[in-house]
Design an enzyme around this catalytic site. Structure first.
Site, PDB file in Angstrom:
ATOM      1  N   ASN A  25       0.860  -1.185   0.000  1.00  0.00           N
ATOM      2  CA  ASN A  25       0.000   0.000   0.000  1.00  0.00           C
ATOM      3  C   ASN A  25       0.895   1.233   0.000  1.00  0.00           C
ATOM      4  O   ASN A  25       1.517   1.542   1.008  1.00  0.00           O
ATOM      5  CB  ASN A  25      -0.893  -0.013   1.251  1.00  0.00           C
ATOM      6  CG  ASN A  25      -1.672   1.287   1.392  1.00  0.00           C
ATOM      7  OD1 ASN A  25      -1.858   2.012   0.409  1.00  0.00           O
ATOM      8  ND2 ASN A  25      -2.115   1.585   2.605  1.00  0.00           N
ATOM      9  N   LYS A  85      -0.003   4.297  -0.183  1.00  0.00           N
ATOM     10  CA  LYS A  85      -0.640   5.500   0.397  1.00  0.00           C
ATOM     11  C   LYS A  85      -0.491   6.660  -0.584  1.00  0.00           C
ATOM     12  O   LYS A  85      -0.606   6.466  -1.795  1.00  0.00           O
ATOM     13  CB  LYS A  85      -0.031   5.816   1.758  1.00  0.00           C
ATOM     14  CG  LYS A  85       0.042   4.588   2.664  1.00  0.00           C
ATOM     15  CD  LYS A  85       0.423   4.913   4.064  1.00  0.00           C
ATOM     16  CE  LYS A  85       0.670   3.640   4.828  1.00  0.00           C
ATOM     17  NZ  LYS A  85       0.354   3.713   6.217  1.00  0.00           N
ATOM     18  N   HIS A 135      -9.404   1.032   4.759  1.00  0.00           N
ATOM     19  CA  HIS A 135      -8.117   1.215   5.437  1.00  0.00           C
ATOM     20  C   HIS A 135      -8.313   2.138   6.639  1.00  0.00           C
ATOM     21  O   HIS A 135      -9.132   3.063   6.590  1.00  0.00           O
ATOM     22  CB  HIS A 135      -7.092   1.812   4.465  1.00  0.00           C
ATOM     23  CG  HIS A 135      -5.700   1.804   5.008  1.00  0.00           C
ATOM     24  ND1 HIS A 135      -5.251   2.768   5.868  1.00  0.00           N
ATOM     25  CD2 HIS A 135      -4.685   0.930   4.856  1.00  0.00           C
ATOM     26  CE1 HIS A 135      -4.000   2.486   6.210  1.00  0.00           C
ATOM     27  NE2 HIS A 135      -3.629   1.370   5.608  1.00  0.00           N
ATOM     28  N   GLU A 164      -6.715   4.555   7.729  1.00  0.00           N
ATOM     29  CA  GLU A 164      -6.531   5.999   7.452  1.00  0.00           C
ATOM     30  C   GLU A 164      -7.797   6.578   6.836  1.00  0.00           C
ATOM     31  O   GLU A 164      -8.118   7.750   7.059  1.00  0.00           O
ATOM     32  CB  GLU A 164      -5.290   6.209   6.563  1.00  0.00           C
ATOM     33  CG  GLU A 164      -4.015   5.996   7.370  1.00  0.00           C
ATOM     34  CD  GLU A 164      -2.813   5.525   6.584  1.00  0.00           C
ATOM     35  OE1 GLU A 164      -2.800   5.633   5.348  1.00  0.00           O
ATOM     36  OE2 GLU A 164      -1.861   5.031   7.228  1.00  0.00           O
ATOM     37  N   GLU A 192      -5.191  -5.027  10.559  1.00  0.00           N
ATOM     38  CA  GLU A 192      -4.184  -3.990  10.744  1.00  0.00           C
ATOM     39  C   GLU A 192      -4.469  -3.253  12.050  1.00  0.00           C
ATOM     40  O   GLU A 192      -5.304  -2.330  12.074  1.00  0.00           O
ATOM     41  CB  GLU A 192      -4.234  -2.992   9.589  1.00  0.00           C
ATOM     42  CG  GLU A 192      -3.955  -3.605   8.247  1.00  0.00           C
ATOM     43  CD  GLU A 192      -3.384  -2.579   7.280  1.00  0.00           C
ATOM     44  OE1 GLU A 192      -2.281  -2.813   6.791  1.00  0.00           O
ATOM     45  OE2 GLU A 192      -4.015  -1.533   7.058  1.00  0.00           O
ATOM     46  N   GLY A 230       2.422   2.380  10.560  1.00  0.00           N
ATOM     47  CA  GLY A 230       3.321   3.518  10.378  1.00  0.00           C
ATOM     48  C   GLY A 230       4.005   3.980  11.654  1.00  0.00           C
ATOM     49  O   GLY A 230       4.610   5.049  11.703  1.00  0.00           O
ATOM     50  N   SER A 279       3.558  -2.079  10.199  1.00  0.00           N
ATOM     51  CA  SER A 279       5.018  -2.027  10.331  1.00  0.00           C
ATOM     52  C   SER A 279       5.709  -3.342   9.964  1.00  0.00           C
ATOM     53  O   SER A 279       6.685  -3.732  10.609  1.00  0.00           O
ATOM     54  CB  SER A 279       5.406  -1.569  11.745  1.00  0.00           C
ATOM     55  OG  SER A 279       4.905  -0.264  11.999  1.00  0.00           O
TER      56      SER A 279
HETATM   57  C1  PEP Z   1      -0.598   0.165   5.747  1.00  0.00           C
HETATM   58  O1  PEP Z   1      -0.533   1.253   5.189  1.00  0.00           O
HETATM   59  O2  PEP Z   1      -1.550  -0.581   5.486  1.00  0.00           O
HETATM   60  C2  PEP Z   1       0.462  -0.229   6.701  1.00  0.00           C
HETATM   61  C3  PEP Z   1       0.363  -1.370   7.314  1.00  0.00           C
HETATM   62  O3  PEP Z   1       1.491   0.667   6.865  1.00  0.00           O
HETATM   63  P1  PEP Z   1       2.932   0.364   7.557  1.00  0.00           P
HETATM   64  O4  PEP Z   1       3.431  -0.943   6.990  1.00  0.00           O
HETATM   65  O5  PEP Z   1       3.778   1.545   7.162  1.00  0.00           O
HETATM   66  O6  PEP Z   1       2.697   0.276   9.036  1.00  0.00           O
END
Ligand code: PEP
Length: 225
Positions: A6, A8, A84, A86, A150, A156, A186
């Site tokens: 992803n 973003k 997601h 976000e 997640e 992040g 992460s």
């Molecule tokens: C994501 O954007 O779905 C995500 C898991 O980000 P990160 O790996 O940076 O934590």
């Protein structure tokens, strides 16, 4: 194993093109890339399935800033992320809009990665299972849909869920929904093998570490170990 990157709001078309020129993926892993909308046309047709980061529930209409499944399919896009965290945190996404987006995308012929996960305060209050039950109940059952777990506190932040936390949440989601479950939060080349080694973990949704072709490919290799 599915390893989805992803991106973003990173990488316009020129950077997308460079990334794909450099990407050297192992065979045997189902890798997927989710670039931002303006880079989708550059990413399709390069031998790796491309997903959008969102999709609207209507075929067309007065929905400024949104895109439909039909528009994505016309570009050669194969699927979409939906829900997601976000989008849930910053753009008013709810369980109901997640359900509507998923249903429309699936009906139109897109694949879907539907995202669920608790916030830090929900985990601390002991509400993780209730939150996951509520979010998963809104996600349709369909063979072209997978769920990504997640935990919001791990996205992040550099804080990865322990493999025990991931395994427990994935096992609960699989009791509630007959689907594959990807872990996100992460994930990096250094922790991928352990997380992906858990029996209920069927892949990863990777944010930051998917922006570099070397680290994305390393996570894909870890999925094979
Ligand atoms: C994501 O954007 O779905 C995500 C898991 O980000 P990160 O790996 O940076 O934590």
């Amino acid at each position: 194993m599915v390893i989805a990157g992803n991106w973003k709001m990173f990488k316009g078309p020129a950077e997308t093109d460079r990334f794909l020129d450099e990407l050297d993926l192992p065979s045997g892993v189902e890798a997927v890339l989710c670039p931002p909308f303006p880079s989708l046309a550059t990413a399709t047709g390069r031998g790796i399935p491309v997903f959008a980061q969102n999709v609207h529930w209507a075929a067309e209409g007065a929905f400024t800033g949104e895109v439909s499944a039909g528009m994505l399919l016309e570009l050669g896009v194969e699927g979409a992320l939906v829900g997601h965290s976000e989008r849930r945190q910053h753009f008013g996404e709810t369980d109901d809009t997640v359900r509507r987006r998923c249903e429309h995308a699936l009906e139109a012929g897109l694949r879907v990665i539907a995202c669920v996960g608790e916030t830090e305060s929900e985990r601390e209050a002991g509400e993780t299972a209730d939150v996951l039950r509520r979010q998963v109940a809104a996600i349709p059952r369909h063979e072209a849909l997978v769920i990504a777990y997640e935990p919001v506190w791990a996205i992040g932040t550099g804080k990865t869920a322990t493999s025990e936390i991931a395994q427990e949440a994935h096992a609960l989601i699989k009791e509630l929904h007959d689907t594959r479950v990807l872990y996100g939060g992460s994930v990096k080349p250094e922790n991928a093998a352990e997380l992906l080694g858990q029996p209920a973990v069927d892949g990863a949704l990777v944010g930051g570490a998917s922006l570099d072709p070397g680290s994305f490919a390393a996570i894909c290799r870890a999925a094979l170990s």
